[in-house]
Design a protein around this motif. Structure first.
Motif, PDB file in Angstrom:
ATOM      1  N   GLY A 122       0.781  -1.224   0.000  1.00  0.00           N
ATOM      2  CA  GLY A 122       0.000   0.000   0.000  1.00  0.00           C
ATOM      3  C   GLY A 122       0.811   1.271   0.000  1.00  0.00           C
ATOM      4  N   GLY A 123       2.101   1.165  -0.238  1.00  0.00           N
ATOM      5  CA  GLY A 123       2.972   2.341  -0.273  1.00  0.00           C
ATOM      6  C   GLY A 123       4.237   2.027  -1.042  1.00  0.00           C
ATOM      7  N   MET A 124       5.341   2.638  -0.615  1.00  0.00           N
ATOM      8  CA  MET A 124       6.646   2.419  -1.238  1.00  0.00           C
ATOM      9  C   MET A 124       7.580   1.784  -0.214  1.00  0.00           C
ATOM     10  SD  MET A 124       6.539   3.633  -4.409  1.00  0.00           S
ATOM     11  CE  MET A 124       8.214   4.043  -4.897  1.00  0.00           C
ATOM     12  N   VAL A 125       8.147   0.634  -0.559  1.00  0.00           N
ATOM     13  CA  VAL A 125       9.116  -0.050   0.294  1.00  0.00           C
ATOM     14  C   VAL A 125      10.496   0.096  -0.334  1.00  0.00           C
ATOM     15  CG1 VAL A 125       9.841  -2.256   1.280  1.00  0.00           C
ATOM     16  CG2 VAL A 125       7.399  -1.686   1.127  1.00  0.00           C
ATOM     17  N   GLY A 126      11.451   0.596   0.449  1.00  0.00           N
ATOM     18  CA  GLY A 126      12.787   0.862  -0.077  1.00  0.00           C
ATOM     19  C   GLY A 126      13.857   0.087   0.661  1.00  0.00           C
ATOM     20  N   LEU A 127      14.894  -0.289  -0.072  1.00  0.00           N
ATOM     21  CA  LEU A 127      16.046  -0.978   0.502  1.00  0.00           C
ATOM     22  C   LEU A 127      17.298  -0.293  -0.013  1.00  0.00           C
ATOM     23  CD1 LEU A 127      17.074  -3.412   2.172  1.00  0.00           C
ATOM     24  CD2 LEU A 127      17.155  -4.702   0.022  1.00  0.00           C
ATOM     25  N   GLY A 128      18.253  -0.082   0.876  1.00  0.00           N
ATOM     26  CA  GLY A 128      19.448   0.622   0.433  1.00  0.00           C
ATOM     27  C   GLY A 128      20.598   0.472   1.397  1.00  0.00           C
ATOM     28  N   ILE A 129      21.511   1.413   1.305  1.00  0.00           N
ATOM     29  CA  ILE A 129      22.732   1.383   2.108  1.00  0.00           C
ATOM     30  C   ILE A 129      22.969   2.776   2.694  1.00  0.00           C
ATOM     31  CG2 ILE A 129      24.235   1.927   0.136  1.00  0.00           C
ATOM     32  CD1 ILE A 129      26.285  -0.010   1.398  1.00  0.00           C
ATOM     33  N   THR A 130      23.469   2.801   3.923  1.00  0.00           N
ATOM     34  CA  THR A 130      23.776   4.057   4.592  1.00  0.00           C
ATOM     35  C   THR A 130      25.182   3.987   5.172  1.00  0.00           C
ATOM     36  OG1 THR A 130      23.063   5.609   6.332  1.00  0.00           O
ATOM     37  CG2 THR A 130      22.744   3.268   6.758  1.00  0.00           C
ATOM     38  N   GLY A 131      25.855   5.117   5.239  1.00  0.00           N
ATOM     39  CA  GLY A 131      27.208   5.144   5.766  1.00  0.00           C
ATOM     40  C   GLY A 131      27.535   6.484   6.385  1.00  0.00           C
ATOM     41  N   PHE A 132      28.620   6.503   7.150  1.00  0.00           N
ATOM     42  CA  PHE A 132      29.050   7.749   7.777  1.00  0.00           C
ATOM     43  C   PHE A 132      30.563   7.765   7.903  1.00  0.00           C
ATOM     44  CE2 PHE A 132      28.910   4.925  11.431  1.00  0.00           C
ATOM     45  CZ  PHE A 132      30.012   5.321  12.183  1.00  0.00           C
ATOM     46  N   ALA A 133      31.090   8.980   8.018  1.00  0.00           N
ATOM     47  CA  ALA A 133      32.510   9.194   8.305  1.00  0.00           C
ATOM     48  C   ALA A 133      32.602  10.268   9.383  1.00  0.00           C
ATOM     49  CB  ALA A 133      33.257   9.634   7.053  1.00  0.00           C
ATOM     50  N   TYR A 134      33.466  10.037  10.363  1.00  0.00           N
ATOM     51  CA  TYR A 134      33.642  10.957  11.488  1.00  0.00           C
ATOM     52  C   TYR A 134      35.129  11.160  11.718  1.00  0.00           C
ATOM     53  CZ  TYR A 134      34.403  12.008  16.447  1.00  0.00           C
ATOM     54  OH  TYR A 134      34.865  12.533  17.622  1.00  0.00           O
ATOM     55  N   GLN A 135      35.522  12.420  11.878  1.00  0.00           N
ATOM     56  CA  GLN A 135      36.929  12.736  12.141  1.00  0.00           C
ATOM     57  C   GLN A 135      37.009  13.914  13.099  1.00  0.00           C
ATOM     58  OE1 GLN A 135      40.122  11.352  10.854  1.00  0.00           O
ATOM     59  NE2 GLN A 135      40.657  12.575  12.659  1.00  0.00           N
ATOM     60  N   GLN A 136      37.776  13.748  14.167  1.00  0.00           N
ATOM     61  CA  GLN A 136      38.043  14.861  15.073  1.00  0.00           C
ATOM     62  C   GLN A 136      39.260  15.607  14.545  1.00  0.00           C
ATOM     63  OE1 GLN A 136      38.082  13.801  19.215  1.00  0.00           O
ATOM     64  NE2 GLN A 136      39.079  15.713  19.836  1.00  0.00           N
ATOM     65  N   VAL A 137      39.084  16.902  14.272  1.00  0.00           N
ATOM     66  CA  VAL A 137      40.147  17.678  13.630  1.00  0.00           C
ATOM     67  C   VAL A 137      40.913  18.540  14.624  1.00  0.00           C
ATOM     68  CG1 VAL A 137      39.001  17.694  11.384  1.00  0.00           C
ATOM     69  CG2 VAL A 137      38.501  19.517  13.037  1.00  0.00           C
ATOM     70  N   GLU A 138      40.443  18.622  15.854  1.00  0.00           N
ATOM     71  CA  GLU A 138      41.111  19.399  16.904  1.00  0.00           C
ATOM     72  C   GLU A 138      41.259  18.509  18.130  1.00  0.00           C
ATOM     73  OE1 GLU A 138      40.414  23.645  19.252  1.00  0.00           O
ATOM     74  OE2 GLU A 138      38.695  22.395  18.725  1.00  0.00           O
ATOM     75  N   GLY A 139      42.415  18.496  18.732  1.00  0.00           N
ATOM     76  CA  GLY A 139      42.655  17.637  19.876  1.00  0.00           C
ATOM     77  C   GLY A 139      41.913  18.089  21.121  1.00  0.00           C
ATOM     78  N   ASP A 140      41.682  17.151  22.023  1.00  0.00           N
ATOM     79  CA  ASP A 140      41.080  17.476  23.309  1.00  0.00           C
ATOM     80  C   ASP A 140      42.089  18.237  24.164  1.00  0.00           C
ATOM     81  OD1 ASP A 140      38.966  16.005  22.360  1.00  0.00           O
ATOM     82  OD2 ASP A 140      39.398  14.232  23.572  1.00  0.00           O
ATOM     83  N   SER A 141      41.553  19.032  25.097  1.00  0.00           N
ATOM     84  CA  SER A 141      42.436  19.855  25.931  1.00  0.00           C
ATOM     85  C   SER A 141      41.791  20.094  27.289  1.00  0.00           C
ATOM     86  CB  SER A 141      42.736  21.190  25.236  1.00  0.00           C
ATOM     87  OG  SER A 141      41.538  21.914  24.993  1.00  0.00           O
ATOM     88  N   GLY A 142      42.529  20.773  28.167  1.00  0.00           N
ATOM     89  CA  GLY A 142      42.066  21.036  29.521  1.00  0.00           C
ATOM     90  C   GLY A 142      42.748  20.108  30.512  1.00  0.00           C
ATOM     91  N   SER A 143      42.655  20.455  31.787  1.00  0.00           N
ATOM     92  CA  SER A 143      43.317  19.637  32.811  1.00  0.00           C
ATOM     93  C   SER A 143      42.713  18.243  32.918  1.00  0.00           C
ATOM     94  CB  SER A 143      43.232  20.345  34.169  1.00  0.00           C
ATOM     95  OG  SER A 143      41.871  20.503  34.568  1.00  0.00           O
ATOM     96  N   GLY A 144      41.460  18.087  32.449  1.00  0.00           N
ATOM     97  CA  GLY A 144      40.823  16.775  32.493  1.00  0.00           C
ATOM     98  C   GLY A 144      41.197  15.866  31.340  1.00  0.00           C
ATOM     99  N   ALA A 145      41.920  16.393  30.342  1.00  0.00           N
ATOM    100  CA  ALA A 145      42.329  15.579  29.194  1.00  0.00           C
ATOM    101  C   ALA A 145      43.539  14.742  29.584  1.00  0.00           C
ATOM    102  CB  ALA A 145      42.625  16.481  27.998  1.00  0.00           C
ATOM    103  N   LEU A 146      43.293  13.710  30.377  1.00  0.00           N
ATOM    104  CA  LEU A 146      44.374  12.915  30.966  1.00  0.00           C
ATOM    105  C   LEU A 146      45.135  12.096  29.937  1.00  0.00           C
ATOM    106  CD1 LEU A 146      42.402  11.612  34.090  1.00  0.00           C
ATOM    107  CD2 LEU A 146      43.863  13.632  33.928  1.00  0.00           C
ATOM    108  N   GLU A 147      44.523  11.831  28.782  1.00  0.00           N
ATOM    109  CA  GLU A 147      45.188  11.046  27.737  1.00  0.00           C
ATOM    110  C   GLU A 147      45.579  11.892  26.542  1.00  0.00           C
ATOM    111  OE1 GLU A 147      46.026   8.029  28.521  1.00  0.00           O
ATOM    112  OE2 GLU A 147      44.983   8.362  30.445  1.00  0.00           O
ATOM    113  N   GLY A 148      45.703  13.208  26.737  1.00  0.00           N
ATOM    114  CA  GLY A 148      46.169  14.087  25.677  1.00  0.00           C
ATOM    115  C   GLY A 148      45.106  14.393  24.644  1.00  0.00           C
ATOM    116  N   ALA A 149      45.528  14.606  23.403  1.00  0.00           N
ATOM    117  CA  ALA A 149      44.633  15.063  22.331  1.00  0.00           C
ATOM    118  C   ALA A 149      43.508  14.074  22.065  1.00  0.00           C
ATOM    119  CB  ALA A 149      45.424  15.308  21.049  1.00  0.00           C
TER     120      ALA A 149
END
Length: 270
Positions: A191-218
């Motif tokens: 009774g409608g439209m049924v679709g099948l496909g593919i989805t994807g993502f890319a994630y990149q942190q471009v600036e390091g973490d900071s502050g006194s709580g950044a115990l493991e660096g960037a």
């Protein structure tokens, strides 16, 4: 929500997202002011999204919309030394600016600006929290294609997250960029439209973490993900019904958990 309602319409979406992931057992992970090993996290999110296409002409063919997202999360974490769990309101997302331009009958562009507000419950004594305890500003742009006669749909959406400092732990998460894309093919069915496909993502942190709580660096994060998507579109009592089911699995992760994600979304457009 990738597909905005037509001018003068309101879209309401209910979403469920189940994410389970873990870091390599030897990886030292900064969490809530602590350094944790053997860290794993399991979260379930129940979210209400609303978006209103006002139909207001913003000039040069652009129209104005606005939106709101209200999440409820149940989070459980485990690491060397014990487990934690917490449930409650998450960080509400406001989308005060969404500009849309239809380039042709089938192509559309959105420019969006969202604000993630620190409304979620947060306790630095826990490694599981519904909230992040800092503000995030998210400019983004999307390109969408829909051909209703042949049933093809394509979207690509990218942006960045600009974060403020978590004052409870003095931890500043660096700026992140992301890209998401989905391609589906639909046929007439049920009774409608049924679709099948593919989805994807890319994630990149471009600036390091900071502050006194950044115990493991960037601790710059990176991840890619891919998975199938199933869609359904139909008319229901004068409204447009859209349902989506996705499963994404990660690869090429760095300083991120290997997190499988399963989501179900139900949208009604009035």
């Amino acid at each position: 929500m990738a597909m905005l309602p037509s001018e003068g319409s309101m879209a309401v979406q209910f979403a469920y997202v189940d994410t389970q992931g873990e870091f390599p057992s030897e990886k030292v992970v900064p969490v809530a002011g602590k350094s944790v090993t053997q860290f794993a996290v399991d979260s379930r999110e129940y979210r209400l999204d609303m978006i209103w296409n006002t139909g207001v002409d913003a000039g040069h063919g652009w129209t104005y919309s606005t939106g709101l997202s209200v999440p409820y999360l149940s989070v459980r974490s485990a690491g060397r030394g014990g487990t934690d769990s917490a449930s409650g309101l998450g960080d509400i997302v406001l989308a005060p600016l969404i500009l849309t331009h239809g380039w042709s009958e089938h192509w559309r562009t959105d420019i969006r600006f969202a604000v993630h507000t620190p409304t979620g419950n947060y306790d630095r004594e826990r490694t599981a929290n519904p909230g992040r305890h800092y503000w995030t500003f998210e400019p983004a742009i999307g390109l969408y294609y829909m051909q209703p006669f042949t049933g093809q749909m394509f979207s690509v959406y990218g942006g960045m997250n600009i974060n403020t400092t978590n004052t409870a732990t003095d931890y500043h998460t660096g700026t992140q960029v992301f890209l998401e894309s989905t391609l589906t093919q639909s046929v007439l069915m049920l009774g409608g439209m049924v679709g099948l496909g593919i989805t994807g993502f890319a994630y990149q942190q471009v600036e390091g973490d900071s502050g006194s709580g950044a115990l493991e660096g960037a601790f710059k994060g990176r991840a890619l993900g891919l998975g199938p998507v199933l869609q359904y579109r139909a008319q229901l009592a004068g409204a447009q019904l859209a349902a989506d089911m996705e499963w994404r699995f990660p690869f090429a992760t760095q300083n991120r958990p290997d997190s499988d994600s399963f989501s179900v979304r139900l949208q009604l457009i009035y």
